[in-house]
Write an enzyme that holds these catalytic residues in place. Structure first.
Site, PDB file in Angstrom:
ATOM      1  N   GLN A  58       0.884  -1.128  -0.039  1.00 45.28           N
ATOM      2  CA  GLN A  58      -0.071   0.041   0.211  1.00 45.28           C
ATOM      3  C   GLN A  58       0.919   1.226  -0.223  1.00 45.28           C
ATOM      4  OE1 GLN A  58      -2.999   0.953  -0.261  1.00 45.28           O
ATOM      5  NE2 GLN A  58      -3.780  -1.166  -0.782  1.00 45.28           N
ATOM      6  N   SER A  59       2.141   1.174  -0.838  1.00 46.48           N
ATOM      7  CA  SER A  59       2.830   2.180  -0.491  1.00 46.48           C
ATOM      8  C   SER A  59       2.254   3.524  -1.235  1.00 46.48           C
ATOM      9  CB  SER A  59       4.092   1.960  -1.549  1.00 46.48           C
ATOM     10  OG  SER A  59       4.732   2.898  -1.646  1.00 46.48           O
TER      11      SER A  59
END
Ligand SMILES: *Cc1c(COP(=O)(O)O)cnc(C)c1O
Length: 330
Positions: free
Chosen positions: A71-72
């Site tokens: 989920q960068s």
């Protein structure tokens, strides 16, 4: 020395204050709204990418390569900036088991929408991320591409210049009478994940008289780790901008990182909900929620604080499970 810089973000971002946020924090809080730097590419990474992507274009790159968690926010901003510039992107994303890819929600959904090539890697591979990205770059070169590799979080000397500039932007706002006027804040507070924002903000706050102290609230690793990382990035940044004071360093805190990276404590989850319900401001469970929570716990408490809202809202939208107890009518 003049360096290339693209204009990608919508700037200046507002300085925002809410009386009920002051009450929750027990102090005067001005929020630098870097959650509003863009549409999809919003957050702090776009300020770094204004420098990094400029260098990529100067080198005639055809593809941006970077890495991060599944989920960068940084990977998502890189993918969208690449799309905007007509470049490809390859993202190496850490996930517990690459054979069971995570759901395409939040940031990952936006990565796919932006047309990124997503490659999932294990936590063990992630520890060797720089070598892995170099390998991917070699492979891309063999295919005739011109890769430009961006380190985790866009955190190197060049990327950090984006936060030196952010502090110059705040200085111009204060001098124009915004944010309570020209006098400095007592402290700056922000989340710290890969160290570039911490290095640039400390250097910029010193250079532009924003505050005598900057507090970097770690969301992973620990203080010793970030002291090393920030020292390296600071040296790189000062090499690019020798007018900066190399002794400017953040005060790093590791007491509020919660149970794990990406996971808030119950107190932090409740606090994020409290902030949303009282002020309409969204902070995220991975970065800004932990940092703002840390701000409320600082001892001694600074009287006037600049809180850098570094974004992260797409990640919030992927975390319904963390907020399960609150997902019903009050
Ligand atoms: C990446 C990120 C941070 C941390 O910035 P670093 O420069 O990586 O330390 C803080 N907040 C959000 C929302 C981020 O995405």
């Amino acid at each position: 020395m003049t360096r290339s810089k693209l204009s990608l973000a919508t700037l200046p971002t507002p300085l925002w204050r809410h009386e009920r946020l002051d009450a929750l924090a027990g102090t005067e809080v001005w929020v630098k709204r870097d959650d509003l730097t863009a549409s999809g590419a919003a957050g702090n990474k776009i300020r770094k990418l204004e420098y990094l992507a400029a260098e990529a274009l100067d080198q005639s790159a055809s593809v941006l390569v970077t890495c991060g968690g599944q989920q960068s926010n940084h990977a998502r901003a890189t993918a969208l900036v690449a799309a905007e510039l007509g470049l490809k992107s390859v993202l190496l994303l850490r996930t517990p088991d690459p054979r069971a890819p995570p759901p395409a929600v939040g940031n990952l959904l936006l990565d796919y929408l932006a047309g990124a090539e997503v490659r999932f890697i294990t936590p063990a591979q992630y520890r060797e991320r720089d070598a892995l990205m170099a390998e991917v770059a070699r492979e891309l070169r063999e295919r005739g591409e011109r890769p430009y590799v961006i380190p985790e979080g866009g955190s190197n000397g060049l990327g950090s210049l984006g936060y030196v500039d952010c502090m110059a932007e705040v200085r111009a706002q204060l001098d124009a009478g915004l944010g309570g006027g020209p006098r400095a804040f007592d402290a700056v507070v922000h989340a710290c994940g890969s160290g570039g924002t911490a290095a640039g903000t400390a250097l910029g706050a010193r250079a532009h008289g924003i505050a005598a102290v900057t507090h970097a609230v770690a969301v992973c690793d620990d203080r010793a780790y970030f002291e090393t990382v920030v020292a390296r990035i600071t040296a790189e940044t000062v090499a690019l901008a020798p007018n900066l004071d190399p002794s400017a360093r953040p005060c790093i805190h590791d007491a509020w990182k919660g149970p794990a990276y990406g996971l808030p404590s119950d107190d932090q989850t409740a606090f994020i909900v409290e902030v949303a319900r009282n002020t309409g401001l969204l902070v995220d469970p991975v970065y800004t929620g932990k940092a703002l929570f840390g701000l409320t716990r600082l001892e001694p408490k600074p009287k006037r604080v600049l809180f850098l809202h570094t974004g992260g809202i797409p990640g919030l939208l992927a975390q319904a499970e963390a907020f399960a107890p609150y997902l019903r009518n009050r």
